[in-house]
Design a protein around this motif. Structure first.
Motif, PDB file in Angstrom:
ATOM      1  N   TYR B  90       0.835  -1.210   0.000  1.00 32.48           N
ATOM      2  CA  TYR B  90       0.000   0.000   0.000  1.00 32.48           C
ATOM      3  C   TYR B  90       0.864   1.251   0.000  1.00 32.48           C
ATOM      4  CZ  TYR B  90       1.349  -0.177   4.876  1.00 32.48           C
ATOM      5  OH  TYR B  90       2.100  -0.237   6.019  1.00 32.48           O
ATOM      6  N   GLY B  91       2.188   1.064   0.053  1.00 28.69           N
ATOM      7  CA  GLY B  91       3.075   2.223   0.085  1.00 28.69           C
ATOM      8  C   GLY B  91       4.156   2.041   1.134  1.00 28.69           C
ATOM      9  N   GLU B  92       4.807   3.139   1.476  1.00 29.48           N
ATOM     10  CA  GLU B  92       5.950   3.058   2.373  1.00 29.48           C
ATOM     11  C   GLU B  92       5.523   2.931   3.842  1.00 29.48           C
ATOM     12  OE1 GLU B  92       9.464   5.541   1.602  1.00 29.48           O
ATOM     13  OE2 GLU B  92       9.420   6.090   3.735  1.00 29.48           O
ATOM     14  N   PHE B  93       6.207   2.063   4.582  1.00 29.33           N
ATOM     15  CA  PHE B  93       6.028   2.008   6.032  1.00 29.33           C
ATOM     16  C   PHE B  93       7.242   2.612   6.738  1.00 29.33           C
ATOM     17  CE2 PHE B  93       7.252  -0.270   9.922  1.00 29.33           C
ATOM     18  CZ  PHE B  93       6.305   0.282  10.764  1.00 29.33           C
ATOM     19  N   GLY B  94       8.417   1.999   6.549  1.00 30.54           N
ATOM     20  CA  GLY B  94       9.610   2.508   7.227  1.00 30.54           C
ATOM     21  C   GLY B  94      10.667   1.425   7.343  1.00 30.54           C
ATOM     22  N   ARG B  95      11.596   1.614   8.281  1.00 28.91           N
ATOM     23  CA  ARG B  95      12.736   0.709   8.390  1.00 28.91           C
ATOM     24  C   ARG B  95      12.383  -0.572   9.137  1.00 28.91           C
ATOM     25  NH1 ARG B  95      17.766   3.692  10.848  1.00 28.91           N
ATOM     26  NH2 ARG B  95      19.022   2.414   9.442  1.00 28.91           N
ATOM     27  N   GLY B  96      13.041  -1.631   8.744  1.00 25.63           N
ATOM     28  CA  GLY B  96      12.908  -2.876   9.485  1.00 25.63           C
ATOM     29  C   GLY B  96      13.929  -2.935  10.605  1.00 25.63           C
ATOM     30  N   TRP B  97      13.634  -3.745  11.616  1.00 30.61           N
ATOM     31  CA  TRP B  97      14.466  -3.773  12.824  1.00 30.61           C
ATOM     32  C   TRP B  97      14.333  -5.133  13.487  1.00 30.61           C
ATOM     33  CZ3 TRP B  97      12.858  -4.207  18.014  1.00 30.61           C
ATOM     34  CH2 TRP B  97      13.721  -3.699  18.996  1.00 30.61           C
ATOM     35  N   ASN B  98      15.452  -5.738  13.806  1.00 28.20           N
ATOM     36  CA  ASN B  98      15.454  -7.024  14.530  1.00 28.20           C
ATOM     37  C   ASN B  98      16.342  -6.918  15.762  1.00 28.20           C
ATOM     38  OD1 ASN B  98      13.981  -8.377  12.448  1.00 28.20           O
ATOM     39  ND2 ASN B  98      15.882  -8.661  11.297  1.00 28.20           N
ATOM     40  N   VAL B  99      15.939  -7.540  16.829  1.00 24.85           N
ATOM     41  CA  VAL B  99      16.811  -7.651  18.008  1.00 24.85           C
ATOM     42  C   VAL B  99      17.746  -8.836  17.788  1.00 24.85           C
ATOM     43  CG1 VAL B  99      16.917  -8.047  20.489  1.00 24.85           C
ATOM     44  CG2 VAL B  99      15.021  -6.739  19.516  1.00 24.85           C
ATOM     45  N   ASP B 287      17.230  -2.059   5.583  1.00 25.28           N
ATOM     46  CA  ASP B 287      16.993  -0.892   4.739  1.00 25.28           C
ATOM     47  C   ASP B 287      16.791  -1.269   3.275  1.00 25.28           C
ATOM     48  OD1 ASP B 287      17.092   1.387   6.579  1.00 25.28           O
ATOM     49  OD2 ASP B 287      19.125   0.685   6.999  1.00 25.28           O
ATOM     50  N   ASP B 288      16.493  -2.547   3.033  1.00 23.17           N
ATOM     51  CA  ASP B 288      16.341  -2.986   1.636  1.00 23.17           C
ATOM     52  C   ASP B 288      14.917  -2.837   1.122  1.00 23.17           C
ATOM     53  OD1 ASP B 288      15.575  -4.916   3.514  1.00 23.17           O
ATOM     54  OD2 ASP B 288      15.737  -6.526   2.036  1.00 23.17           O
ATOM     55  N   ASP B 289      13.962  -2.628   2.005  1.00 24.49           N
ATOM     56  CA  ASP B 289      12.570  -2.522   1.557  1.00 24.49           C
ATOM     57  C   ASP B 289      11.782  -1.760   2.615  1.00 24.49           C
ATOM     58  OD1 ASP B 289      10.033  -2.744   0.601  1.00 24.49           O
ATOM     59  OD2 ASP B 289       9.991  -4.936   0.506  1.00 24.49           O
ATOM     60  N   TYR B 290      11.364  -0.567   2.263  1.00 24.39           N
ATOM     61  CA  TYR B 290      10.635   0.264   3.232  1.00 24.39           C
ATOM     62  C   TYR B 290       9.117   0.119   3.114  1.00 24.39           C
ATOM     63  CZ  TYR B 290      15.043   2.701   4.202  1.00 24.39           C
ATOM     64  OH  TYR B 290      16.317   3.010   4.574  1.00 24.39           O
ATOM     65  N   ASN B 291       8.657  -0.727   2.203  1.00 21.13           N
ATOM     66  CA  ASN B 291       7.212  -0.810   1.966  1.00 21.13           C
ATOM     67  C   ASN B 291       6.473  -1.590   3.049  1.00 21.13           C
ATOM     68  OD1 ASN B 291       7.157   0.744  -0.327  1.00 21.13           O
ATOM     69  ND2 ASN B 291       7.463  -0.997  -1.707  1.00 21.13           N
ATOM     70  N   GLY B 292       5.210  -1.227   3.208  1.00 20.39           N
ATOM     71  CA  GLY B 292       4.297  -2.013   4.023  1.00 20.39           C
ATOM     72  C   GLY B 292       3.426  -2.864   3.120  1.00 20.39           C
ATOM     73  N   TYR B 293       2.989  -4.016   3.661  1.00 18.28           N
ATOM     74  CA  TYR B 293       2.287  -4.985   2.808  1.00 18.28           C
ATOM     75  C   TYR B 293       1.090  -5.623   3.506  1.00 18.28           C
ATOM     76  CZ  TYR B 293       6.541  -5.014  -0.062  1.00 18.28           C
ATOM     77  OH  TYR B 293       7.601  -4.657  -0.858  1.00 18.28           O
ATOM     78  N   ASN B 294       0.110  -6.005   2.690  1.00 15.06           N
ATOM     79  CA  ASN B 294      -0.967  -6.886   3.129  1.00 15.06           C
ATOM     80  C   ASN B 294      -0.919  -8.165   2.291  1.00 15.06           C
ATOM     81  OD1 ASN B 294      -2.093  -4.807   4.837  1.00 15.06           O
ATOM     82  ND2 ASN B 294      -2.906  -3.862   2.980  1.00 15.06           N
ATOM     83  N   VAL B 295      -1.335  -9.254   2.899  1.00 17.53           N
ATOM     84  CA  VAL B 295      -1.458 -10.507   2.147  1.00 17.53           C
ATOM     85  C   VAL B 295      -2.938 -10.727   1.832  1.00 17.53           C
ATOM     86  CG1 VAL B 295      -1.192 -13.022   2.246  1.00 17.53           C
ATOM     87  CG2 VAL B 295       0.580 -11.527   3.214  1.00 17.53           C
ATOM     88  N   LEU B 296      -3.232 -11.002   0.578  1.00 15.53           N
ATOM     89  CA  LEU B 296      -4.616 -11.171   0.139  1.00 15.53           C
ATOM     90  C   LEU B 296      -4.800 -12.527  -0.532  1.00 15.53           C
ATOM     91  CD1 LEU B 296      -4.962  -7.653  -1.597  1.00 15.53           C
ATOM     92  CD2 LEU B 296      -5.605  -8.240   0.757  1.00 15.53           C
ATOM     93  N   ALA B 297      -5.991 -13.087  -0.392  1.00 14.77           N
ATOM     94  CA  ALA B 297      -6.306 -14.347  -1.082  1.00 14.77           C
ATOM     95  C   ALA B 297      -7.823 -14.459  -1.188  1.00 14.77           C
ATOM     96  CB  ALA B 297      -5.732 -15.534  -0.315  1.00 14.77           C
ATOM     97  N   GLU B 298      -8.286 -15.274  -2.137  1.00  9.61           N
ATOM     98  CA  GLU B 298      -9.720 -15.270  -2.438  1.00  9.61           C
ATOM     99  C   GLU B 298     -10.306 -16.658  -2.696  1.00  9.61           C
ATOM    100  OE1 GLU B 298      -9.892 -10.931  -4.733  1.00  9.61           O
ATOM    101  OE2 GLU B 298     -10.164 -12.779  -5.892  1.00  9.61           O
TER     102      GLU B 298
END
Lengths: 511, 511
Positions: B90-99, B287-298
């Motif tokens: 749906y567009g940009e979310f931001g940075r990913g982060w892992n502990v 920092d390789d992908d700033y997008n936010g996503y939804n998973v859809l199925a039908e």
């Protein structure tokens, strides 16, 4: 006519009886008032509670913190002007042990922190363990072969049946009047023990297998053993401890972890997903002093013929090691210290000597109180009476958390019932009015009772006790400070009354 | 006579009205039976719950685990034979982060483990921090001067008012019939907001000061900031998160710690006892992908004129990072996945298309569902309608834990009340029969409702939800698997009914 005269006789008898009770159990209401005023108006409960928990830390038997706790309590007693402040050894306990570092996390399939605590008296790891978890499914010795030679440096766990259910009951409660009334009733036991001979045989077999497993893991040079525990939501109950004995051999390092974290690792492995753990435990052994100790202090008696007699009050100073032993038993210690502080501050001149005992090593088997009784009171096996057997009127103990006192367990001693009923009267409006003939076990009044000395524990409101004691979360926040203020006032009063009473408290027969 | 004929007319009117409702809301009881049989007899809830929590781990927005969760759920959908399985940005979310590592303990006055978790999107520490804790008492900017130049490498904390009280109420409950009836009533608001202008001004001033403090601590090169959190007994609520924005500047590393441990450190310092902490946080930025996503199925619709219309069901796939997001919201995801699996397994040929959406980034502001609505449904600000605005009959959402469904919130939509009352009939004996006009907020049905699409959340029994969500202890064990089985059956039925209904569900007016 006949009926009338019978009734008159009964009334007369009742009047004589009750006047006898009243004559015997005269309560000094002015003193009761003064005790309440000092205890409620100038309560030191908060300060004592802070020092016993946050300030001193966990007070595991044999640990540096328990040594510090003894020193601190002696200082307090001296500061308050108590007499004969001593630390008294009853004999050998075992090795001291301190945790210097503890860390555990899941590293694969993804990083996740684990709430876990080194088992008491475990050995440390050889540096940072970084290894896969092996789930050992062992039902007989033959199963050892499946793993032999493959466990060196690994992390191991065995399946455990940890039930984590939602809490449909509140964790904290106050006894209702109805429940308190019900606590007076006694059911006569019988009908056999909890275990059938078959169950006992099975338990013994399991224990023998567990012991063999322990040896096997040590020989295999396992890096770390993890054990699931009772508790949920981040609260970890201590399951059992390692050995503090002075001839202790090395053991496999062991960490007890939260049920949910144990469950996660278990389920991952059972579903074929390898789990890697990184963990480090550093411990320190203390071998300079193997003795166990109690701290004692007194307000000396002043009555020529009664001052050699003693009223005792006490609680255990030691605790488990992952929390700070708030409800178990900083609460009891703070209340008992406060009770004697109240009496000392009021400048009471008791007829009998009042002695406080802060017991050591309760959690490993009531060692402090047992040792004291064995040394000074009587030998429960040989029935040999010692110097204090004839002198101690009563021992009062507090070890069921920090909830308000609602009454007292008199351990079947019918003779003290009317006495306590009278003594509790000035405290009815503080919520304490139940005298039950019931027993209660598992703490430091038991060794006294076992040699015929009246030993008492109190009925307390169950507030955060069942959920918190013996856990990492038994800390300052568990302690109900205003409830403890009430408890200190009541115990100060009972101790005073016991010290002033013409006779020692009546005893049950013992040899 | 007159009365009688009036009554007859009323009965006639009632018959006509009810036959209309019945005619309209014909429920296919055989299908209801088949849904129950498949959902209860072949439930996949346990397996889905295990995978969403233990297997995938915490699914913080932007994290590697959330990426894995998307891939895993798509695989599942494909395995089940769903159509149009896609991951949709749906567009940009931001940075990913892992502990990558997190450790914190008190080192002085004695060693004690601390339960604590890095704040989401915090920076890591510079190796192992080993420093004294400075308690910063700051009520205005002028107070910064007291500490300036003294904080480099130190651990800092600010006072917090953390109340830890005993729980006199049970944590888990089931709604009583009376409470459910009460949930139908609506009180009309008004009478002003929660905050007075003075309170708002004070809040704004505090926020401005907090922001200045954050900058000050960064400039001072503080080693670690520790924050106390809500929760008790080892449960740690996430208080707030750091920044995931792509132009994010470095921040002071921050760990949120258990209220009791925070309290201990605070009390020690206030009583003049220095506290030393050792801690280490290692994090990884993506920092390789700033997008936010939804998973859809039908499950595609089959009716010529209705198949372009859509019934949606969904829940958010992301979670907070210290637990595994069991009740929030692996539960909702598992139930929704199970609901569509039931329908697919039964081989239903729905008139309308049934679409499942697993939303991303809900916890940071419903980003996934908002983004979807903005992209496909309508712009809530400009009121511009997009392709799906006219097509979506209803959106069903589940995000209040894993407790049984007891009814539905219809968000004031009077027109759907008789429909749902009818649809719930076959589920009364499973405990679900309350249709309330009330609103419920804060989750992914809200963006749909905001543009006039009927969006629904369910009334669920509050089992371990309030105590566990947004915490380190929101894990698999919190999920009530049999309750979730019930929920999946009911949602499958409602979705099916919505797909088969002659008309789309009635809407409230929107532009």
């Amino acid at each position: 006519m006949k009926l009338q005269s019978q009734a008159s006789l009964m009334i007369l008898a009742l009047l004589i009886w009750s006047s006898q009770v009243w004559a015997q159990e005269k309560v000094d209401l002015e003193m009761m008032y003064r005790i309440k005023s000092e205890g409620i108006g100038n309560s030191q409960i908060q300060n004592l509670s802070f020092h016993l928990t946050d300030f001193l830390g966990p007070r595991l038997s044999g640990s540096t913190n328990l040594r510090n706790a003894r020193a601190w309590s002696m200082e307090k007693f001296q500061e308050w002007g108590l007499s004969n402040v001593t630390v008294d050894s009853y004999g050998e306990f075992g090795r001291g042990w301190n945790v210097k570092k503890s860390y555990i996390a899941m590293k694969e399939p993804y990083y996740a922190q684990i709430i876990g605590y080194p088992k008491a008296w475990t050995d440390g790891t050889k540096g940072l363990v970084d290894a896969e978890v092996m789930l050992l499914e062992i039902t007989s010795e033959a199963d050892f072969d499946k793993y032999k030679g493959n466990l060196k440096g690994k992390v191991v766990m065995t399946p455990a049946n940890l039930q984590v259910s939602p809490a449909f009951e509140a964790e904290a409660r106050r006894w209702t009047d109805e429940e308190l009334e019900d606590r007076k009733s006694i059911s006569i036991g019988g009908g056999g023990g909890r275990y059938t001979p078959e169950m006992l045989a099975q338990l013994r077999a399991q224990r023998a297998l567990d012991q063999k497993l322990t040896e096997f893991l040590l020989n295999e040079e396992v890096g770390l053993r993890i054990t699931g525990t009772r508790g949920s939501f981040g609260t970890v109950f201590h399951t059992r401890s390692g050995s503090y004995s002075t001839d202790k051999k090395p053991t496999t390092p062991e960490i007890e972890i939260a049920a949910e974290h144990y469950g996660r690792i278990y389920r991952l492995i059972k579903n074929g997903k390898p789990v890697k753990i990184e963990a480090e435990v550093q411990v320190e052994w203390l071998d300079d002093d193997y003795n166990g100790y109690n701290v004692l202090a007194e307000i000396p008696g002043t009555d020529k013929s009664l001052k050699s007699e003693i009223v005792m009050l006490g609680a255990h100073l030691d605790s488990w090691h992952a929390g700070t032993g708030g409800n178990d038993n900083a609460a009891g210690v703070a209340v008992m210290m406060e009770a004697i502080r109240i009496l000392k501050t009021l400048g009471v001149q008791p007829k009998r000597t009042i002695r406080i005992a802060l017991w050591g090593e309760e959690e490993q088997g009531l060692h402090g109180s047992r040792g004291y009784v064995q040394k000074y009171v009587a030998d429960r096996n040989t029935k040999e009476k010692k110097a204090e057997w004839d002198k101690i009127s009563a021992y009062y103990n507090l070890d069921n958390g920090s909830g308000k006192i609602r009454g007292i367990y008199v351990e079947g001693n019918d003779m003290v019932v009317p006495i306590f009923e009278k003594w509790f009267e000035p405290f009815h409006e503080l919520g304490a009015n139940t005298v039950t003939r019931r027993n209660t076990g598992s703490t430091d009044h038991v060794p006294f009772e076992a040699v015929g000395i009246p030993g008492f524990q109190f009925i307390q409101d169950p507030i955060d006790y069942g959920k918190g004691y013996h856990t990492n979360m038994d800390v300052y926040e568990r302690m109900q400070l205003s409830d403890m203020t009430q408890a200190a006032v009541i115990i100060a009063a009972l101790v005073y009354n016991t010290a002033q009473r013409d006779e020692k408290l009546p005893r049950k027969p013992w040899n």
